[in-house]
Design a protein around this motif. Sequence first.
Motif, PDB file in Angstrom:
ATOM      1  N   CYS A 226       4.830  -4.793  11.598  1.00 31.52           N
ATOM      2  CA  CYS A 226       3.777  -4.528  10.628  1.00 31.52           C
ATOM      3  C   CYS A 226       3.237  -5.836  10.036  1.00 31.52           C
ATOM      4  CB  CYS A 226       4.310  -3.632   9.514  1.00 31.52           C
ATOM      5  SG  CYS A 226       3.023  -2.661   8.699  1.00 31.52           S
ATOM      6  N   GLY A 227       1.912  -5.974  10.049  1.00 32.37           N
ATOM      7  CA  GLY A 227       1.269  -7.169   9.551  1.00 32.37           C
ATOM      8  C   GLY A 227       1.070  -8.247  10.591  1.00 32.37           C
ATOM      9  N   GLY A 228       1.723  -8.116  11.742  1.00 30.17           N
ATOM     10  CA  GLY A 228       1.536  -9.097  12.807  1.00 30.17           C
ATOM     11  C   GLY A 228       0.197  -8.936  13.489  1.00 30.17           C
ATOM     12  N   ILE A 229      -0.381 -10.043  13.951  1.00 30.29           N
ATOM     13  CA  ILE A 229      -1.541  -9.997  14.845  1.00 30.29           C
ATOM     14  C   ILE A 229      -0.944  -9.982  16.247  1.00 30.29           C
ATOM     15  CG2 ILE A 229      -3.728 -11.013  15.530  1.00 30.29           C
ATOM     16  CD1 ILE A 229      -3.616 -10.228  12.583  1.00 30.29           C
ATOM     17  N   TYR A 230      -1.004  -8.858  16.889  1.00 31.52           N
ATOM     18  CA  TYR A 230      -0.220  -8.591  18.092  1.00 31.52           C
ATOM     19  C   TYR A 230      -0.424  -9.690  19.144  1.00 31.52           C
ATOM     20  CZ  TYR A 230       1.920  -5.867  21.847  1.00 31.52           C
ATOM     21  OH  TYR A 230       2.723  -5.446  22.871  1.00 31.52           O
ATOM     22  N   THR A 231       0.673 -10.269  19.602  1.00 36.61           N
ATOM     23  CA  THR A 231       0.771 -11.337  20.604  1.00 36.61           C
ATOM     24  C   THR A 231       0.279 -12.694  20.100  1.00 36.61           C
ATOM     25  OG1 THR A 231      -1.396 -11.107  21.704  1.00 36.61           O
ATOM     26  CG2 THR A 231       0.388  -9.644  22.459  1.00 36.61           C
ATOM     27  N   ILE A 232      -0.218 -12.779  18.855  1.00 36.94           N
ATOM     28  CA  ILE A 232      -0.805 -14.039  18.370  1.00 36.94           C
ATOM     29  C   ILE A 232      -0.026 -14.656  17.216  1.00 36.94           C
ATOM     30  CG2 ILE A 232      -2.846 -15.076  17.277  1.00 36.94           C
ATOM     31  CD1 ILE A 232      -4.575 -13.185  18.889  1.00 36.94           C
ATOM     32  N   ALA A 233       0.235 -13.896  16.149  1.00 35.39           N
ATOM     33  CA  ALA A 233       0.824 -14.520  14.959  1.00 35.39           C
ATOM     34  C   ALA A 233       1.642 -13.514  14.168  1.00 35.39           C
ATOM     35  CB  ALA A 233      -0.268 -15.114  14.066  1.00 35.39           C
ATOM     36  N   GLU A 234       2.796 -13.962  13.681  1.00 36.26           N
ATOM     37  CA  GLU A 234       3.610 -13.141  12.794  1.00 36.26           C
ATOM     38  C   GLU A 234       3.118 -13.313  11.362  1.00 36.26           C
ATOM     39  OE1 GLU A 234       7.387 -16.182  12.124  1.00 36.26           O
ATOM     40  OE2 GLU A 234       7.433 -14.735  13.786  1.00 36.26           O
ATOM     41  N   PRO A 235       3.363 -12.336  10.486  1.00 37.76           N
ATOM     42  CA  PRO A 235       2.930 -12.475   9.100  1.00 37.76           C
ATOM     43  C   PRO A 235       3.736 -13.549   8.379  1.00 37.76           C
ATOM     44  CG  PRO A 235       4.305 -10.526   9.339  1.00 37.76           C
ATOM     45  CD  PRO A 235       4.067 -11.054  10.725  1.00 37.76           C
ATOM     46  N   ALA A 236       3.118 -14.158   7.358  1.00 38.18           N
ATOM     47  CA  ALA A 236       3.817 -15.185   6.575  1.00 38.18           C
ATOM     48  C   ALA A 236       5.057 -14.610   5.916  1.00 38.18           C
ATOM     49  CB  ALA A 236       2.873 -15.769   5.522  1.00 38.18           C
ATOM     50  N   VAL A 237       5.016 -13.324   5.561  1.00 38.99           N
ATOM     51  CA  VAL A 237       6.156 -12.614   4.996  1.00 38.99           C
ATOM     52  C   VAL A 237       6.016 -11.155   5.381  1.00 38.99           C
ATOM     53  CG1 VAL A 237       4.994 -12.190   2.783  1.00 38.99           C
ATOM     54  CG2 VAL A 237       7.491 -12.208   2.880  1.00 38.99           C
ATOM     55  N   ASN A 238       7.138 -10.487   5.622  1.00 41.40           N
ATOM     56  CA  ASN A 238       7.104  -9.066   5.972  1.00 41.40           C
ATOM     57  C   ASN A 238       6.935  -8.249   4.686  1.00 41.40           C
ATOM     58  OD1 ASN A 238       7.405  -6.472   6.902  1.00 41.40           O
ATOM     59  ND2 ASN A 238       9.540  -6.675   7.503  1.00 41.40           N
ATOM     60  N   MET A 239       5.717  -7.778   4.436  1.00 46.61           N
ATOM     61  CA  MET A 239       5.422  -7.030   3.221  1.00 46.61           C
ATOM     62  C   MET A 239       5.474  -5.522   3.433  1.00 46.61           C
ATOM     63  SD  MET A 239       5.206  -8.750   0.528  1.00 46.61           S
ATOM     64  CE  MET A 239       4.621  -7.352  -0.430  1.00 46.61           C
ATOM     65  N   CYS A 240       6.106  -5.083   4.511  1.00 43.74           N
ATOM     66  CA  CYS A 240       6.153  -3.652   4.811  1.00 43.74           C
ATOM     67  C   CYS A 240       6.989  -2.908   3.776  1.00 43.74           C
ATOM     68  CB  CYS A 240       6.731  -3.435   6.204  1.00 43.74           C
ATOM     69  SG  CYS A 240       6.542  -1.750   6.816  1.00 43.74           S
ATOM     70  N   TYR A 241       6.402  -1.884   3.171  1.00 49.77           N
ATOM     71  CA  TYR A 241       7.108  -1.010   2.243  1.00 49.77           C
ATOM     72  C   TYR A 241       7.902   0.046   3.015  1.00 49.77           C
ATOM     73  CZ  TYR A 241       4.316  -2.796  -1.741  1.00 49.77           C
ATOM     74  OH  TYR A 241       3.746  -3.563  -2.717  1.00 49.77           O
ATOM     75  N   PRO A 242       8.781   0.793   2.336  1.00 50.17           N
ATOM     76  CA  PRO A 242       9.550   1.843   3.017  1.00 50.17           C
ATOM     77  C   PRO A 242       8.639   2.907   3.616  1.00 50.17           C
ATOM     78  CG  PRO A 242      10.464   1.384   0.841  1.00 50.17           C
ATOM     79  CD  PRO A 242       9.153   0.668   0.908  1.00 50.17           C
ATOM     80  N   PRO A 243       9.094   3.599   4.661  1.00 47.95           N
ATOM     81  CA  PRO A 243       8.294   4.672   5.251  1.00 47.95           C
ATOM     82  C   PRO A 243       7.945   5.738   4.220  1.00 47.95           C
ATOM     83  CG  PRO A 243      10.578   4.773   5.994  1.00 47.95           C
ATOM     84  CD  PRO A 243      10.414   3.468   5.296  1.00 47.95           C
ATOM     85  N   LEU A 244       6.776   6.342   4.423  1.00 48.99           N
ATOM     86  CA  LEU A 244       6.147   7.347   3.558  1.00 48.99           C
ATOM     87  C   LEU A 244       5.540   6.743   2.293  1.00 48.99           C
ATOM     88  CD1 LEU A 244       8.333  10.588   3.869  1.00 48.99           C
ATOM     89  CD2 LEU A 244       6.408   9.796   5.240  1.00 48.99           C
ATOM     90  N   SER A 245       5.639   5.412   2.131  1.00 50.24           N
ATOM     91  CA  SER A 245       4.892   4.733   1.065  1.00 50.24           C
ATOM     92  C   SER A 245       3.464   4.496   1.553  1.00 50.24           C
ATOM     93  CB  SER A 245       5.519   3.374   0.739  1.00 50.24           C
ATOM     94  OG  SER A 245       6.864   3.489   0.371  1.00 50.24           O
TER      95      SER A 245
END
Length: 321
Positions: A226-245
């Motif tokens: 989540c938040g990654g640009i697929y095959t190009i760049a990872e996010p600076a920080v994983n800001m993914c909230y819990p599922p169903l948020s």
Amino acid sequence: MRFHILVWLAICCLMGGLLAADTNPAFTNPADAGPDFGFQGEYVGNVGDQKWGVQAVALGDGKFDVVGFRGGLPGEGWKRGDQISRGKGEAKDGFVEVDGDGWTAKMKDGVMTVFHGTQESGQLKKVERKSPTLGAKAQQNAIVLFDGSSPDNFENGQIIEGNLLGATGCVSKHKFGDHTLHIEFRTPFMPKSRGQARGNSGIYVQGRYEVQVLDSFGLEGKNNECGGIYTIAEPAVNMCYPPLSWQTYDIDFTAAKYDQAGKKTENARITVKHNGVVIHDRLELPKGTPGYKPEGPEKLGLFLQNHGNPVAFRNSWAIDK
């Protein structure tokens, strides 16, 4: 005989689908999600004289991954490279017992109590974070893509759960060049799924560049999470909230430039805020990402990928620049 074989095959396929749904469920309503859902989530507090944030990730059958972040939760004190401490949890008699590296903990009634040996060393309380842009209203000059009333602004758009837009592989009828985008999404609770099988979809800006949608809660934050640009760049920080948020992406996009012969002269750029935190800052996109349309000079619509998981979208609007 051929008829009986076809009937038998149909029954086998049906039973296989039912078995898969039973052993690998996808919940979209917290009331149906079971007791593990009540334990999973984020916790914040002090252990000794240090602030810690914790993410408890449900794995099904009462099992949990527990990730501790020294300094606070991602985006609120912890950053890449800061200390992480990991543990494993298991539900027992109405609480979750966690065994970490040199520490233990007990989770019950929204509180995680941490021990070093037999000595209690701190308590963390469960929190529910919300994006500061959640529910942001479309500005006066915005193109409203989805407001809960109709899917008609998307080709192949489908309403689910009464007022949400399903991840059906739909594409906006409005075509974009340079623009800003606000969109809200929700991943399902799939505790027994792992990796790319857990709440997978994607937001393809201009139909060409995928900002990944995935239940990556508690993971490292790779370019296919989540938040990654697929095959190009990872996010600076994983800001993914819990599922169903409900979560937000706020995106500023500058399209690639082409000369009259159709040759690319300048790469596209993108800035992405995930739940209000900048995870890509004017990132140069040297190529398109796989899964929908190739790079080119023409304007294209916003594509919402169908990856077989019940991901939902709402409150989507954009502004042409």
